[in-house]
Design a protein around this motif. Structure first.
Motif, PDB file in Angstrom:
ATOM      1  N   THR A  71      64.288  33.883  27.222  1.00 11.48           N
ATOM      2  CA  THR A  71      65.338  34.254  28.168  1.00 11.48           C
ATOM      3  C   THR A  71      64.914  35.445  29.016  1.00 11.48           C
ATOM      4  O   THR A  71      65.167  35.485  30.224  1.00 11.48           O
ATOM      5  CB  THR A  71      66.631  34.593  27.405  1.00 11.48           C
ATOM      6  OG1 THR A  71      67.006  33.477  26.592  1.00 11.48           O
ATOM      7  CG2 THR A  71      67.771  34.905  28.362  1.00 11.48           C
ATOM      8  N   LEU A  75      64.844  35.757  33.085  1.00 18.74           N
ATOM      9  CA  LEU A  75      65.562  36.802  33.805  1.00 18.74           C
ATOM     10  C   LEU A  75      64.607  37.630  34.659  1.00 18.74           C
ATOM     11  O   LEU A  75      64.925  37.997  35.798  1.00 18.74           O
ATOM     12  CB  LEU A  75      66.302  37.701  32.810  1.00 18.74           C
ATOM     13  CG  LEU A  75      67.472  37.057  32.068  1.00 18.74           C
ATOM     14  CD1 LEU A  75      68.060  38.030  31.050  1.00 18.74           C
ATOM     15  CD2 LEU A  75      68.548  36.603  33.044  1.00 18.74           C
ATOM     16  N   SER A  78      63.674  35.718  37.776  1.00 16.36           N
ATOM     17  CA  SER A  78      64.690  35.751  38.826  1.00 16.36           C
ATOM     18  C   SER A  78      64.504  36.978  39.710  1.00 16.36           C
ATOM     19  O   SER A  78      64.638  36.907  40.943  1.00 16.36           O
ATOM     20  CB  SER A  78      66.094  35.763  38.207  1.00 16.36           C
ATOM     21  OG  SER A  78      66.418  34.508  37.668  1.00 16.36           O
ATOM     22  N   ASP A 246      67.196  28.944  36.157  1.00 16.95           N
ATOM     23  CA  ASP A 246      67.521  30.099  35.320  1.00 16.95           C
ATOM     24  C   ASP A 246      68.986  30.065  34.881  1.00 16.95           C
ATOM     25  O   ASP A 246      69.312  30.378  33.729  1.00 16.95           O
ATOM     26  CB  ASP A 246      67.246  31.396  36.083  1.00 16.95           C
ATOM     27  CG  ASP A 246      65.756  31.619  36.309  1.00 16.95           C
ATOM     28  OD1 ASP A 246      64.963  30.814  35.800  1.00 16.95           O
ATOM     29  OD2 ASP A 246      65.394  32.591  36.993  1.00 16.95           O
TER      30      ASP A 246
END
Length: 263
Positions: A71, A75, A78, A246
């Motif tokens: 994760t 992140l 992004s 995402d």
């Protein structure tokens, strides 16, 4: 006189829908249809969890830590994707490429960690009938009984996470084309060959590696027939796809991993 006559002729082109360019509209329409696909998969998993007695919770702290790192990769990607779009607007080709490559690196890290997670679960007996069989696996496997008594769990788990993993892989390829254009083709072929040779024949990734070969053939045809330099609008459209991937993971991570952890 002739010039004024030309300028007085009304344009034969209709104004852009919603005041934006067609590539962006096309991507939004694609993402809308793709959200229906993921919505159906998330619903199927949620319904199976609610309606099935004894729904398995196969994930331990190791799996949760691994998924948390995955994760964090998404992140971070992004953020780097936003910076790539910003650099493209500023016409800074160097930083645009560097931020796109950083986004790709985060995506590759996510796929590799996801592959490790899959391999561990498969080795412990959480498999599908279509997966290659390993000799003596069922006798020593940890979740063989789970796969037999609650077959809905492995089918929904591998379908949902596998579909997302495929989207991340295609997103990395998409960004590679935007960042490197034709130079990305030999890199993609090298990645396919490495994935094909380094994964055992008993792994589903051994044959799944052919996605990279198919992608290399398709983008080779596209780039040789219509070579182009990708501008800021192309980077922005690629960013829309990446942020969507995402966002989908933000639903999968708590639903599939956190809520299926052994306490």
């Amino acid at each position: 006189m002739a010039d004024s006559a030309v300028h007085d002729v009304p344009s034969v082109y209709e104004p852009s829908l919603f005041g934006t360019y067609s590539k962006k509209i096309g991507m939004w329409l694609f993402l809308l249809s793709d959200s229906l696909t993921f919505g159906a998969l998330l619903y199927a998993y949620s319904y199976g969890r609610i309606s099935t007695v004894g729904w398995p919770t196969p994930f331990d702290s190791r799996s949760v830590i691994n998924a948390t790192i995955m994760t964090s990769f998404l992140l971070t990607s992004s953020l780097t994707m936003v910076l790539a779009v910003r650099a493209s607007v500023d016409r800074d080709a160097k930083w645009q490429r560097l931020w796109l490559l950083a986004t790709m690196a985060c995506g590759v890290g996510f796929v590799l960690l996801h592959g490790v997670e899959w391999s561990n679960l498969i080795s412990e007996g959480l498999t599908l009938p279509m997966f290659p069989k390993v000799a003596g696996q069922e006798a020593a496997s940890k979740f063989a009984e789970v796969a037999k008594t609650v077959p809905l769990f492995p089918s929904t788990f591998f379908t949902l996470t596998g579909m997302h993993m495929l989207h991340v892989t295609l997103g990395v390829i998409y960004l590679g084309v935007v960042a490197l254009r034709r130079k990305f083709i030999p890199i993609l072929l090298a990645l396919w060959l490495a994935a094909w040779l380094l994964t055992p024949s008993t792994s589903p990734f051994h044959y799944g590696a052919h996605v990279l070969l198919i992608a290399a053939i398709v983008i080779s045809i596209i780039l040789w027939l219509k070579p182009k330099v990708y501008d800021s609008s192309d980077v922005e459209v690629a960013g829309l796809y990446w942020h969507f991937v995402d966002l989908v993971w933000m639903f999968i991570f708590p639903l599939v991993y956190l809520m299926s952890t052994r306490v």
